[in-house]
Write a protein that holds these residues in place. Sequence first.
Motif, PDB file in Angstrom:
ATOM      1  N   GLY A 150       0.821  -1.209   0.000  1.00  0.00           N
ATOM      2  CA  GLY A 150       0.000   0.000   0.000  1.00  0.00           C
ATOM      3  C   GLY A 150       0.850   1.252   0.000  1.00  0.00           C
ATOM      4  O   GLY A 150       2.071   1.198   0.191  1.00  0.00           O
TER       5      GLY A 150
ATOM      6  N   GLY B 248       0.893   5.549   1.234  1.00  0.00           N
ATOM      7  CA  GLY B 248       0.315   6.648   2.004  1.00  0.00           C
ATOM      8  C   GLY B 248       0.745   7.972   1.416  1.00  0.00           C
ATOM      9  O   GLY B 248       1.201   8.038   0.279  1.00  0.00           O
ATOM     10  N   HIS B 249       0.601   9.027   2.198  1.00  0.00           N
ATOM     11  CA  HIS B 249       0.974  10.349   1.706  1.00  0.00           C
ATOM     12  C   HIS B 249       2.475  10.479   1.534  1.00  0.00           C
ATOM     13  O   HIS B 249       2.950  11.160   0.638  1.00  0.00           O
ATOM     14  CB  HIS B 249       0.482  11.424   2.682  1.00  0.00           C
ATOM     15  CG  HIS B 249      -1.001  11.572   2.694  1.00  0.00           C
ATOM     16  ND1 HIS B 249      -1.784  11.029   3.686  1.00  0.00           N
ATOM     17  CD2 HIS B 249      -1.833  12.182   1.819  1.00  0.00           C
ATOM     18  CE1 HIS B 249      -3.051  11.315   3.418  1.00  0.00           C
ATOM     19  NE2 HIS B 249      -3.106  12.010   2.309  1.00  0.00           N
ATOM     20  N   PHE B 250       3.214   9.897   2.418  1.00  0.00           N
ATOM     21  CA  PHE B 250       4.654  10.154   2.451  1.00  0.00           C
ATOM     22  C   PHE B 250       5.498   9.001   1.928  1.00  0.00           C
ATOM     23  O   PHE B 250       6.683   9.167   1.715  1.00  0.00           O
ATOM     24  CB  PHE B 250       5.093  10.491   3.876  1.00  0.00           C
ATOM     25  CG  PHE B 250       4.423  11.720   4.401  1.00  0.00           C
ATOM     26  CD1 PHE B 250       4.755  12.964   3.912  1.00  0.00           C
ATOM     27  CD2 PHE B 250       3.435  11.624   5.366  1.00  0.00           C
ATOM     28  CE1 PHE B 250       4.121  14.097   4.366  1.00  0.00           C
ATOM     29  CE2 PHE B 250       2.806  12.751   5.840  1.00  0.00           C
ATOM     30  CZ  PHE B 250       3.139  14.006   5.343  1.00  0.00           C
TER      31      PHE B 250
ATOM     32  N   THR C  86       4.352   1.079   1.697  1.00  0.00           N
ATOM     33  CA  THR C  86       4.531   0.013   2.685  1.00  0.00           C
ATOM     34  C   THR C  86       4.744  -1.308   1.961  1.00  0.00           C
ATOM     35  O   THR C  86       4.040  -1.604   0.984  1.00  0.00           O
ATOM     36  CB  THR C  86       3.293  -0.069   3.597  1.00  0.00           C
ATOM     37  OG1 THR C  86       3.047   1.227   4.136  1.00  0.00           O
ATOM     38  CG2 THR C  86       3.514  -1.046   4.731  1.00  0.00           C
TER      39      THR C  86
ATOM     40  N   ALA D  28       5.371  -5.375   8.373  1.00  0.00           N
ATOM     41  CA  ALA D  28       5.189  -4.348   7.339  1.00  0.00           C
ATOM     42  C   ALA D  28       6.309  -3.324   7.494  1.00  0.00           C
ATOM     43  O   ALA D  28       6.602  -2.879   8.610  1.00  0.00           O
ATOM     44  CB  ALA D  28       3.827  -3.681   7.499  1.00  0.00           C
TER      45      ALA D  28
ATOM     46  N   LYS E 141       7.559   0.337   6.328  1.00  0.00           N
ATOM     47  CA  LYS E 141       7.148   1.591   5.683  1.00  0.00           C
ATOM     48  C   LYS E 141       8.389   2.341   5.222  1.00  0.00           C
ATOM     49  O   LYS E 141       9.297   2.605   6.017  1.00  0.00           O
ATOM     50  CB  LYS E 141       6.352   2.436   6.685  1.00  0.00           C
ATOM     51  CG  LYS E 141       5.800   3.698   6.073  1.00  0.00           C
ATOM     52  CD  LYS E 141       4.763   4.311   6.970  1.00  0.00           C
ATOM     53  CE  LYS E 141       4.251   5.597   6.395  1.00  0.00           C
ATOM     54  NZ  LYS E 141       3.122   6.123   7.134  1.00  0.00           N
TER      55      LYS E 141
HETATM   56  N1  LIG Z   1       0.696  -3.835   8.597  1.00  0.00           N
HETATM   57  C1  LIG Z   1       0.135  -3.686   7.389  1.00  0.00           C
HETATM   58  N2  LIG Z   1      -0.393  -4.774   6.800  1.00  0.00           N
HETATM   59  C2  LIG Z   1      -0.937  -4.690   5.611  1.00  0.00           C
HETATM   60  N3  LIG Z   1      -1.046  -3.566   4.897  1.00  0.00           N
HETATM   61  C3  LIG Z   1      -0.571  -2.441   5.431  1.00  0.00           C
HETATM   62  C4  LIG Z   1       0.048  -2.432   6.702  1.00  0.00           C
HETATM   63  N4  LIG Z   1       0.458  -1.200   6.975  1.00  0.00           N
HETATM   64  C5  LIG Z   1       0.084  -0.449   5.925  1.00  0.00           C
HETATM   65  N5  LIG Z   1      -0.518  -1.170   5.001  1.00  0.00           N
HETATM   66  C6  LIG Z   1      -1.044  -0.689   3.711  1.00  0.00           C
HETATM   67  O1  LIG Z   1      -0.266   0.390   3.275  1.00  0.00           O
HETATM   68  C7  LIG Z   1      -1.103   1.509   3.067  1.00  0.00           C
HETATM   69  C8  LIG Z   1      -0.361   2.744   3.480  1.00  0.00           C
HETATM   70  O2  LIG Z   1      -0.022   2.645   4.791  1.00  0.00           O
HETATM   71  P1  LIG Z   1       0.550   3.865   5.559  1.00  0.00           P
HETATM   72  O3  LIG Z   1       0.769   3.473   6.974  1.00  0.00           O
HETATM   73  O4  LIG Z   1       1.721   4.341   4.799  1.00  0.00           O
HETATM   74  O5  LIG Z   1      -0.688   4.855   5.420  1.00  0.00           O
HETATM   75  P2  LIG Z   1      -0.711   6.356   5.873  1.00  0.00           P
HETATM   76  O6  LIG Z   1      -0.570   6.431   7.333  1.00  0.00           O
HETATM   77  O7  LIG Z   1      -1.923   6.943   5.251  1.00  0.00           O
HETATM   78  O8  LIG Z   1       0.574   6.928   5.166  1.00  0.00           O
HETATM   79  P3  LIG Z   1       1.221   8.333   5.456  1.00  0.00           P
HETATM   80  O9  LIG Z   1       1.601   8.340   6.900  1.00  0.00           O
HETATM   81  O10 LIG Z   1       2.414   8.350   4.532  1.00  0.00           O
HETATM   82  O11 LIG Z   1       0.203   9.343   5.091  1.00  0.00           O
HETATM   83  C9  LIG Z   1      -2.313   1.274   3.896  1.00  0.00           C
HETATM   84  O12 LIG Z   1      -3.429   1.894   3.353  1.00  0.00           O
HETATM   85  C10 LIG Z   1      -2.458  -0.219   3.858  1.00  0.00           C
HETATM   86  O13 LIG Z   1      -3.161  -0.591   2.707  1.00  0.00           O
END
Ligand SMILES: Nc1ncnc2c1ncn2[C@@H]1O[C@H](COP(=O)(O)OP(=O)(O)OP(=O)(O)O)[C@@H](O)[C@H]1O
Length: 183
Positions: free
Chosen positions: A133, A135-137, A140, A156, A158
């Motif tokens: 997946g 996210g903004h920054f 993962t 996972a 990041k």
């Molecule tokens: N432990 C995990 N298991 C499965 N998928 C995950 C896990 N962690 C994150 N993901 C996937 O990765 C995507 C992005 O996760 P992330 O934590 O980077 O989201 P975010 O907090 O919105 O990002 P950001 O902090 O960069 O804005 C999630 O929407 C999810 O689909």
Amino acid sequence: MGLCHGKPIEPPQNLSKIPIIPCENHESAFNSSTGKTPKFPFYSPSPLPSAFKSSPANSSSVTSTPLRFLKHPFPPPSPVKHIKALLARRHGSVKPNEATIPEGSECEIIGLDKNFCFSKNFSALYDIGEEVGRGHFGYTCSAKGKKGSLKGQDVAVKVIPKSKVWCLMAQSISLCNCFCFTG
Ligand SMILES: Nc1ncnc2c1ncn2[C@@H]1O[C@H](COP(=O)(O)OP(=O)(O)OP(=O)(O)O)[C@@H](O)[C@H]1O
């Protein structure tokens, strides 16, 4: 193109024929110590200096604009670029003359490099799998621990590209500057 039809100004034939305008009670019109009249016979000095003798503008101590107005004419520039340039030079990733970052390029989205920013022994600790997946920054990935307490476990990971980290730092430093200079 147009032509200029202005009448040419003829210089006076004899200055002595021009009548001298009398100007009584004014020291600059006739210097009593030298007994000379001013160079220009048509000179008529302004009455203002004598009318405002008490004005602070006429004081000899006032010679220029007060410094307090010029001390901070503009807020100091943001130190973000200098910090980035310094760190880039320190890490040797950029030549000294390439260290400055052009305007507007701080938040450009650069293609994600999955090999970027992992510590040297990261691959010894984790097996990086597929991207799961974004996210903004950053993005993962799934990973599997190789050593220690996470050995054999699915985790996972990041990954945040350095360009995004700089962007975040720049935003926070700019925010600090705002607080510093508005108070
Ligand atoms: N432990 C995990 N298991 C499965 N998928 C995950 C896990 N962690 C994150 N993901 C996937 O990765 C995507 C992005 O996760 P992330 O934590 O980077 O989201 P975010 O907090 O919105 O990002 P950001 O902090 O960069 O804005 C999630 O929407 C999810 O689909």
